[in-house]
Design an enzyme around this catalytic site. Structure first.
Site, short mmCIF file in Angstrom:
data_model
loop_
_atom_site.label_atom_id
_atom_site.label_comp_id
_atom_site.label_asym_id
_atom_site.label_seq_id
_atom_site.Cartn_x
_atom_site.Cartn_y
_atom_site.Cartn_z
N SER A 27 6.67 10.86 -23.05
CA SER A 27 6.47 11.27 -21.97
C SER A 27 6.95 10.73 -21.22
O SER A 27 6.99 9.30 -21.31
CB SER A 27 4.59 11.39 -21.82
OG SER A 27 4.73 11.65 -20.16
N TYR A 75 -3.08 6.78 -22.50
CA TYR A 75 -2.04 7.96 -22.75
C TYR A 75 -1.32 6.86 -22.43
O TYR A 75 0.18 6.84 -23.39
CB TYR A 75 -1.91 8.77 -21.87
CG TYR A 75 -1.20 10.00 -22.02
CD1 TYR A 75 -1.55 11.18 -22.96
CD2 TYR A 75 -0.07 10.16 -21.08
CE1 TYR A 75 -0.98 12.29 -23.13
CE2 TYR A 75 0.93 11.37 -21.67
CZ TYR A 75 0.99 12.22 -22.63
OH TYR A 75 1.81 13.35 -22.60
#
Ligand code: NAD
Length: 266
Positions: free
Chosen positions: A153, A166
């Site tokens: 990401s 995350y």
């Protein structure tokens, strides 16, 4: 003088007869990658926690013997081992692995209140899952030559507040990419895709599927003029799985409509 190299024709089916395993492949970006692989002539084994979503893919695709689904929890080694075994029994070979399964919501609340269980779950699904699937698929990938893609990401590079678990998991995937590339080569190439904002609402299972609700401002803040789609990631994945990228390994590819290169001043 030797003859100049010939002009090579563009191959519209660069994954013809290739078998690609995709985790979290029943919805969202994973489903987008699976459909791109099918469109490029390949076969897919999708694995997903959500069996209803997996069965819906097979029903909707009608891709015959080019698509298979088996329920999978990437965080459990037995489940991963059985999924890879099922793929080999069904297709005979594995040419590609896309480690995409993840918990899509990056927000876990403030660090001082973050439970160890939540931290561990994010790392287990995003990072340990990629390790386990790579571990079990590597022998088959090495035997035919292949490619692995980790879906990280842009949050591996930049953050909003309260997204530590995350971000750490995605940063770990970027490091895992270069570590694996130097170990798994020359037979297997390993790259990471770092998606930005990808609207997945239209790519959910039938009961949860809807058109994305996006404002003009959502689109306009991207230098490319719009929010991304799973097709945008699928197109890059096909390139990284195909022979067209045979000199590319250990790299991270940002696909974010230009968001991370836009300078921000308050
Ligand atoms: P999604 O929720 O639409 O799809 C994720 C799929 O993974 C689901 O089908 C889910 O059932 C499955 N899954 C979850 N846990 C699993 C497990 N333990 N084992 C097997 N399958 C599991 O999410 P998405 O937005 O398509 O995200 C896919 C990947 O892309 C994730 O790794 C996410 O972090 C990453 N990503 C998404 C975006 C975005 O904007 N959507 C941006 C950057 C990165």
């Amino acid at each position: 003088m030797p003859k100049a190299p010939a002009i090579a024709a563009y191959d519209p089916q660069p994954l013809r007869d290739r078998v690609v395993l995709i985790t979290g492949g029943a919805q969202g970006i994973g489903r987008g990658i699976a459909q791109a692989v099918l469109g490029a002539g390949g076969a897919v084994m999708i694995g997903d926690l959500d069996a209803e979503a997996g069965k819906a893919c097979l029903q909707e695709w009608q891709a015959g013997d080019r698509a298979a689904f088996r329920q999978l929890d990437v965080a459990r080694e037995t489940s991963v081992r059985n999924w890879v075994k099922a793929a080999l029994e069904r297709f005979g070979h594995i040419h590609g692995l896309v480690n995409n399964a993840g918990i899509a919501n990056p927000h876990q609340g403030p660090l001082h209140a973050l439970s160890l269980a939540t931290w561990n779950r994010y790392l287990a699904v995003h990072l340990t899952g990629a390790f386990l699937c790579s571990k079990h698929a590597l022998p088959a990938l090495k035997s035919v030559g292949g490619a692995i893609i980790h879906i990280a990401s842009t949050r591996a590079l930049q953050s909003e507040p309260d997204t530590e678990a995350y971000a750490a998991a995605k940063g770990g995937l970027v490091a895992l990419t270069h570590a694996m590339a130097v170990s798994a080569g020359p037979q297997v190439r390993v790259n990471a895709i770092l998606p930005g904002w990808i609207a997945t609402d239209a790519w959910k299972k039938p009961g949860e599927r809807h058109a994305p609700k996006l404002s003009k401002q959502d689109h306009a803040q991207h230098p490319a003029g719009r929010v991304g789609t799973p097709e945008d990631i699928g197109a890059l994945a096909v390139y990284l799985l195909s022979d067209a990228s045979r000199f590319v390994t250990g790299q991270q590819f940002v696909a974010d409509g230009g968001m991370t290169v836009k300078m921000q001043y308050a």
